[in-house]
Design a protein around this motif. Sequence first.
Motif, PDB file in Angstrom:
ATOM      1  N   PHE A  25       0.834  -1.203   0.000  1.00  0.00           N
ATOM      2  CA  PHE A  25       0.000   0.000   0.000  1.00  0.00           C
ATOM      3  C   PHE A  25       0.872   1.258   0.000  1.00  0.00           C
ATOM      4  N   ALA A  26       1.861   1.297   0.893  1.00  0.00           N
ATOM      5  CA  ALA A  26       2.727   2.473   0.996  1.00  0.00           C
ATOM      6  C   ALA A  26       3.498   2.706  -0.301  1.00  0.00           C
ATOM      7  N   ALA A  27       3.991   1.622  -0.897  1.00  0.00           N
ATOM      8  CA  ALA A  27       4.764   1.751  -2.134  1.00  0.00           C
ATOM      9  C   ALA A  27       3.890   2.243  -3.282  1.00  0.00           C
ATOM     10  N   LEU A  28       2.678   1.685  -3.396  1.00  0.00           N
ATOM     11  CA  LEU A  28       1.798   2.106  -4.482  1.00  0.00           C
ATOM     12  C   LEU A  28       1.340   3.550  -4.298  1.00  0.00           C
ATOM     13  N   LEU A  29       1.071   3.944  -3.061  1.00  0.00           N
ATOM     14  CA  LEU A  29       0.663   5.328  -2.804  1.00  0.00           C
ATOM     15  C   LEU A  29       1.764   6.299  -3.220  1.00  0.00           C
ATOM     16  N   ALA A  30       3.006   5.973  -2.878  1.00  0.00           N
ATOM     17  CA  ALA A  30       4.132   6.826  -3.267  1.00  0.00           C
ATOM     18  C   ALA A  30       4.247   6.915  -4.789  1.00  0.00           C
ATOM     19  N   LEU A  31       4.095   5.781  -5.462  1.00  0.00           N
ATOM     20  CA  LEU A  31       4.178   5.769  -6.923  1.00  0.00           C
ATOM     21  C   LEU A  31       3.036   6.566  -7.552  1.00  0.00           C
ATOM     22  N   GLN A  32       1.838   6.412  -7.007  1.00  0.00           N
ATOM     23  CA  GLN A  32       0.678   7.124  -7.545  1.00  0.00           C
ATOM     24  C   GLN A  32       0.852   8.636  -7.423  1.00  0.00           C
ATOM     25  N   ILE A  33       1.312   9.072  -6.259  1.00  0.00           N
ATOM     26  CA  ILE A  33       1.490  10.508  -6.038  1.00  0.00           C
ATOM     27  C   ILE A  33       2.602  11.057  -6.932  1.00  0.00           C
ATOM     28  N   LEU A  34       3.701  10.310  -7.051  1.00  0.00           N
ATOM     29  CA  LEU A  34       4.790  10.736  -7.934  1.00  0.00           C
ATOM     30  C   LEU A  34       4.335  10.797  -9.388  1.00  0.00           C
ATOM     31  N   LEU A  35       3.536   9.818  -9.783  1.00  0.00           N
ATOM     32  CA  LEU A  35       3.038   9.786 -11.158  1.00  0.00           C
ATOM     33  C   LEU A  35       2.138  10.991 -11.433  1.00  0.00           C
ATOM     34  N   GLN A  36       1.209  11.242 -10.512  1.00  0.00           N
ATOM     35  CA  GLN A  36       0.298  12.378 -10.660  1.00  0.00           C
ATOM     36  C   GLN A  36       1.061  13.697 -10.681  1.00  0.00           C
ATOM     37  N   THR A  37       2.015  13.825  -9.775  1.00  0.00           N
ATOM     38  CA  THR A  37       2.791  15.062  -9.671  1.00  0.00           C
ATOM     39  C   THR A  37       3.633  15.304 -10.912  1.00  0.00           C
ATOM     40  N   SER A  38       4.258  14.251 -11.421  1.00  0.00           N
ATOM     41  CA  SER A  38       5.103  14.407 -12.609  1.00  0.00           C
ATOM     42  C   SER A  38       4.273  14.769 -13.838  1.00  0.00           C
TER      43      SER A  38
END
Length: 261
Positions: A25-38
């Motif tokens: 969960f923590a890893a996917l949340l970090a990836l999702q936020i980074l993806l959205q931000t980028s």
Amino acid sequence: MALQLGRSFIDGIRRVLSRTGGVLFAALLALQILLQTSVNTAVIGFLPPEAAAQTQETLGLTLPISGTVATALFLLVAILSATYFVVLARGITRPMSELATFPRELYTRRIGRATLSVIGGGIVVSIAVTIGLVFLFLPGIYLGACLLFFFFEVAIEDERAIGAIKRSWNRTKGNRLKLAVIVLLSGVIGGIVGVLATVFDLAGAPVVGDLVTNTVSTLLFVALYGIIADAYVQIRGDDPSGPGGSGARSPVDSGARADHR
């Protein structure tokens, strides 16, 4: 093996309510936020200054970097996301008794090859399902059910892209109607996330919207992946101990045997 869909929902949730589920969960949340931000940053970075200033008010999370750097970050996160799905498949399909651990083998064994296979095969799967959904809808649902186990076959059975597609197609035979329910559930989750994003956009709170929608999306999709994982374990026939899956063969062990073939 015949799929018990209700059991997949119950045991799938149990799988994610573990240390492994928490890490995923923590890893996917970090990836999702980074993806959205980028993505947000790249859009603003390639717009003229005046248009960028206006657009930034409606977009959510951004970074103080150029559009070029943001695009490079997006590509990096996309690759890491493919790696994530390999780790997820290996981690969440292990026996219940092993889900309190997170061994290195999950993210080191043949990880480069598996990542490339997920990227290549994932493009093929996405195009096929999208075409089916756009033109006739039901074929898209059918293809989604047939190819639901694609990245599990890559991660656990060490199949390459085409081999994983074929293996998923064969493994889902006899259970596709039940698996279609899971595919439809993924669409429902996507709809919920879309409504949430719209609500925050209308409220003029895009940054909060990005944070909330990504968190809710991650929570729901990790639960969904747990359900898919349990369905895979059932159909794979590695679950001799009955409900709970405590006797399922570990995908780490499966990979170790594959290395010696």
